[in-house]
Design an enzyme around this catalytic site. Structure first.
Site, PDB file in Angstrom:
ATOM      1  N   ASP A   9       0.880  -1.166   0.000  1.00  0.00           N
ATOM      2  CA  ASP A   9       0.000   0.000   0.000  1.00  0.00           C
ATOM      3  C   ASP A   9       0.925   1.226   0.000  1.00  0.00           C
ATOM      4  O   ASP A   9       2.124   1.101   0.254  1.00  0.00           O
ATOM      5  CB  ASP A   9      -0.850  -0.055   1.286  1.00  0.00           C
ATOM      6  CG  ASP A   9      -1.693   1.183   1.481  1.00  0.00           C
ATOM      7  OD1 ASP A   9      -2.388   1.574   0.532  1.00  0.00           O
ATOM      8  OD2 ASP A   9      -1.651   1.764   2.580  1.00  0.00           O
ATOM      9  N   LEU A  10       0.398   2.404  -0.319  1.00  0.00           N
ATOM     10  CA  LEU A  10       1.264   3.593  -0.386  1.00  0.00           C
ATOM     11  C   LEU A  10       1.166   4.437   0.885  1.00  0.00           C
ATOM     12  O   LEU A  10       2.087   4.464   1.703  1.00  0.00           O
ATOM     13  CB  LEU A  10       0.897   4.424  -1.621  1.00  0.00           C
ATOM     14  CG  LEU A  10       1.707   5.704  -1.823  1.00  0.00           C
ATOM     15  CD1 LEU A  10       3.163   5.407  -2.113  1.00  0.00           C
ATOM     16  CD2 LEU A  10       1.124   6.535  -2.966  1.00  0.00           C
ATOM     17  N   ASP A  11       0.005   5.087   1.033  1.00  0.00           N
ATOM     18  CA  ASP A  11      -0.153   6.026   2.148  1.00  0.00           C
ATOM     19  C   ASP A  11      -0.183   5.278   3.481  1.00  0.00           C
ATOM     20  O   ASP A  11      -1.011   4.392   3.681  1.00  0.00           O
ATOM     21  CB  ASP A  11      -1.449   6.817   1.954  1.00  0.00           C
ATOM     22  CG  ASP A  11      -1.713   7.771   3.099  1.00  0.00           C
ATOM     23  OD1 ASP A  11      -0.749   8.192   3.753  1.00  0.00           O
ATOM     24  OD2 ASP A  11      -2.886   8.074   3.341  1.00  0.00           O
ATOM     25  N   THR A  17       1.496  10.285   3.730  1.00  0.00           N
ATOM     26  CA  THR A  17       0.792  11.371   3.037  1.00  0.00           C
ATOM     27  C   THR A  17      -0.517  11.732   3.746  1.00  0.00           C
ATOM     28  O   THR A  17      -1.163  12.705   3.372  1.00  0.00           O
ATOM     29  CB  THR A  17       0.519  10.992   1.559  1.00  0.00           C
ATOM     30  OG1 THR A  17       0.194   9.606   1.493  1.00  0.00           O
ATOM     31  CG2 THR A  17       1.725  11.270   0.691  1.00  0.00           C
ATOM     32  N   LYS A  45      -8.544   6.958   5.868  1.00  0.00           N
ATOM     33  CA  LYS A  45      -7.360   6.225   5.397  1.00  0.00           C
ATOM     34  C   LYS A  45      -7.763   5.066   4.498  1.00  0.00           C
ATOM     35  O   LYS A  45      -8.613   4.255   4.869  1.00  0.00           O
ATOM     36  CB  LYS A  45      -6.539   5.705   6.579  1.00  0.00           C
ATOM     37  CG  LYS A  45      -5.736   6.809   7.230  1.00  0.00           C
ATOM     38  CD  LYS A  45      -4.737   6.271   8.228  1.00  0.00           C
ATOM     39  CE  LYS A  45      -3.886   7.413   8.752  1.00  0.00           C
ATOM     40  NZ  LYS A  45      -3.020   6.975   9.844  1.00  0.00           N
ATOM     41  N   GLY A  46      -7.171   4.997   3.332  1.00  0.00           N
ATOM     42  CA  GLY A  46      -7.459   3.917   2.388  1.00  0.00           C
ATOM     43  C   GLY A  46      -8.767   4.105   1.640  1.00  0.00           C
ATOM     44  O   GLY A  46      -9.128   3.301   0.797  1.00  0.00           O
ATOM     45  N   ARG A  49     -11.106   9.155  -2.962  1.00  0.00           N
ATOM     46  CA  ARG A  49     -11.355  10.601  -2.862  1.00  0.00           C
ATOM     47  C   ARG A  49     -12.854  10.906  -2.861  1.00  0.00           C
ATOM     48  O   ARG A  49     -13.343  11.672  -2.017  1.00  0.00           O
ATOM     49  CB  ARG A  49     -10.672  11.299  -4.039  1.00  0.00           C
ATOM     50  CG  ARG A  49     -10.426  12.781  -3.792  1.00  0.00           C
ATOM     51  CD  ARG A  49      -9.786  13.422  -5.020  1.00  0.00           C
ATOM     52  NE  ARG A  49      -8.618  12.679  -5.493  1.00  0.00           N
ATOM     53  CZ  ARG A  49      -8.076  12.831  -6.703  1.00  0.00           C
ATOM     54  NH1 ARG A  49      -8.589  13.710  -7.541  1.00  0.00           N
ATOM     55  NH2 ARG A  49      -7.023  12.121  -7.054  1.00  0.00           N
ATOM     56  N   SER A 114      -2.544   0.689  -4.294  1.00  0.00           N
ATOM     57  CA  SER A 114      -2.997   1.875  -3.559  1.00  0.00           C
ATOM     58  C   SER A 114      -4.324   2.391  -4.090  1.00  0.00           C
ATOM     59  O   SER A 114      -4.622   2.257  -5.274  1.00  0.00           O
ATOM     60  CB  SER A 114      -1.928   2.977  -3.702  1.00  0.00           C
ATOM     61  OG  SER A 114      -2.444   4.219  -3.307  1.00  0.00           O
ATOM     62  N   ALA A 115      -5.113   3.024  -3.204  1.00  0.00           N
ATOM     63  CA  ALA A 115      -6.367   3.656  -3.621  1.00  0.00           C
ATOM     64  C   ALA A 115      -6.118   5.016  -4.262  1.00  0.00           C
ATOM     65  O   ALA A 115      -7.018   5.600  -4.867  1.00  0.00           O
ATOM     66  CB  ALA A 115      -7.271   3.833  -2.405  1.00  0.00           C
ATOM     67  N   SER A 116      -4.894   5.516  -4.145  1.00  0.00           N
ATOM     68  CA  SER A 116      -4.624   6.888  -4.588  1.00  0.00           C
ATOM     69  C   SER A 116      -4.453   7.001  -6.091  1.00  0.00           C
ATOM     70  O   SER A 116      -3.753   6.212  -6.712  1.00  0.00           O
ATOM     71  CB  SER A 116      -3.358   7.412  -3.909  1.00  0.00           C
ATOM     72  OG  SER A 116      -3.047   8.690  -4.439  1.00  0.00           O
ATOM     73  N   ASN A 118      -2.960   9.500  -7.215  1.00  0.00           N
ATOM     74  CA  ASN A 118      -1.705  10.249  -7.313  1.00  0.00           C
ATOM     75  C   ASN A 118      -0.482   9.383  -7.003  1.00  0.00           C
ATOM     76  O   ASN A 118       0.593   9.905  -6.746  1.00  0.00           O
ATOM     77  CB  ASN A 118      -1.736  11.428  -6.332  1.00  0.00           C
ATOM     78  CG  ASN A 118      -2.838  12.416  -6.671  1.00  0.00           C
ATOM     79  OD1 ASN A 118      -2.884  12.951  -7.779  1.00  0.00           O
ATOM     80  ND2 ASN A 118      -3.753  12.652  -5.740  1.00  0.00           N
ATOM     81  N   LYS A 145     -11.141  -0.839  -1.608  1.00  0.00           N
ATOM     82  CA  LYS A 145     -10.889  -1.744  -0.493  1.00  0.00           C
ATOM     83  C   LYS A 145     -12.031  -1.547   0.513  1.00  0.00           C
ATOM     84  O   LYS A 145     -12.450  -0.413   0.698  1.00  0.00           O
ATOM     85  CB  LYS A 145      -9.560  -1.401   0.204  1.00  0.00           C
ATOM     86  CG  LYS A 145      -8.333  -1.435  -0.715  1.00  0.00           C
ATOM     87  CD  LYS A 145      -7.144  -0.756  -0.021  1.00  0.00           C
ATOM     88  CE  LYS A 145      -5.965  -0.599  -0.967  1.00  0.00           C
ATOM     89  NZ  LYS A 145      -4.843   0.161  -0.428  1.00  0.00           N
ATOM     90  N   GLU A 169      -0.106  -3.370   4.591  1.00  0.00           N
ATOM     91  CA  GLU A 169      -1.236  -2.431   4.650  1.00  0.00           C
ATOM     92  C   GLU A 169      -1.326  -1.743   6.007  1.00  0.00           C
ATOM     93  O   GLU A 169      -1.045  -2.367   7.029  1.00  0.00           O
ATOM     94  CB  GLU A 169      -2.545  -3.202   4.449  1.00  0.00           C
ATOM     95  CG  GLU A 169      -3.247  -2.971   3.143  1.00  0.00           C
ATOM     96  CD  GLU A 169      -3.760  -1.566   2.909  1.00  0.00           C
ATOM     97  OE1 GLU A 169      -3.848  -0.755   3.840  1.00  0.00           O
ATOM     98  OE2 GLU A 169      -4.095  -1.274   1.755  1.00  0.00           O
ATOM     99  N   ASP A 170      -1.750  -0.481   6.010  1.00  0.00           N
ATOM    100  CA  ASP A 170      -1.947   0.213   7.291  1.00  0.00           C
ATOM    101  C   ASP A 170      -3.419   0.420   7.605  1.00  0.00           C
ATOM    102  O   ASP A 170      -3.743   0.926   8.684  1.00  0.00           O
ATOM    103  CB  ASP A 170      -1.249   1.582   7.281  1.00  0.00           C
ATOM    104  CG  ASP A 170      -1.965   2.566   6.380  1.00  0.00           C
ATOM    105  OD1 ASP A 170      -2.297   2.185   5.230  1.00  0.00           O
ATOM    106  OD2 ASP A 170      -2.214   3.700   6.808  1.00  0.00           O
TER     107      ASP A 170
END
Ligand code: B16
Ligand code: MG
Length: 232
Positions: A9-11, A17, A45-46, A49, A114-116, A118, A145, A169-170
């Site tokens: 995962d990213l963020d 971020t 989180k996750g 947008r 990631s869900a982002s 960006n 997710k 994952e966080d």
């Protein structure tokens, strides 16, 4: 050597971020008369947008026209991107780069999940884009997710079976998605929050190289669970 797929995962896993999402969402919410706290930010989180703005509007008991909704989403993202633009490699969370290098040295397959929307520019800013063999982000998925779509696409791109993949994952939704995908789920963060994960570490400094070796050699494997379904 065995080949496993390691999906990050990213963020909250690679970079923090969330603090930039918080600033941008707070300014936006306040501009339309809605309070926004750090606790509420945790709940985003996750979350995509669109869904994030829907939640904020529900908390503030407000409805908007479609045009206004999409104008505010654009505004939020523009502010978020202005923070992202200031990022560099110093913002990569501790021991993440080492872990990525170590997995690459062990000839393992590495993906982003990631869900982002960006994700690519962020990975470029922090100079990690070339560590990944596949990127799956918010532009590639239709279901958020805890739906496992993001990770299943990752496994497919890596040409591996889901059961040969591991997810870092966080978020609770992300751990649930990994479990539903039948992937070894590794929570990064607070054990009391991520208790559905197969393994939990506070951060990457806590993951010994021997743990990764055991995953690669199948000493550590996903234990099949039954009755998993998507909970919203
Ligand atoms: P964007 P992750 C998620 O990233 C964030 O945790 C979440 O807060 C954010 O709303 C979502 O990405 C969408 O981000 O607005 O950049 O498309 O944890 O899935 O890497
Ligand atoms: Mg995350």
């Amino acid at each position: 050597m065995n080949k496993k797929g390691f999906i990050f995962d990213l963020d909250g896993v690679i970079v923090d971020t969330a603090k930039y999402h918080f600033l941008a969402w707070k300014n936006l919410a306040n501009s339309i008369g809605i309070d926004f706290s750090e606790t509420q930010n945790e709940q985003l989180k996750g979350v995509s947008r669109v869904r994030s703005l829907e939640k904020i509007l529900t908390w503030g008991n407000k409805t908007l026209s479609e045009e206004e909704f999409s104008r505010l989403m654009t505004l939020k993202n523009e502010e978020y991107l202005s923070y992202i633009n200031t990022m560099d490699a110093s913002e990569v969370l501790p021991n993440v780069t080492n872990t990525l290098n170590s997995l690459n040295n062990k000839k393992q397959a590495i993906a982003l999940g990631s869900a982002s929307k960006n994700a690519r520019p962020i990975l470029e800013k922090v100079d990690l884009l070339d560590k990944f063999h596949a990127i799956v982000d918010g532009n590639d998925v239709t279901k958020a997710k805890p739906d496992p779509e993001v990770f299943l696409i990752g496994a497919k791109l890596l040409q591996l079976q889901p059961n040969d993949c591991v997810v870092f994952e966080d978020s609770v939704a992300g751990i649930q998605a990994a479990n539903i995908a039948n992937m070894l789920s590794i929570g990064i963060g607070d054990a009391s929050v991520l208790r559905e994960a197969d393994y939990i570490f506070k951060d990457f400094t806590e993951i010994p190289d021997s743990f990764l070796e055991d995953v690669i050699s199948d000493k550590i494997k996903k234990q099949p669970k039954t009755n998993l379904s998507i909970k919203n």
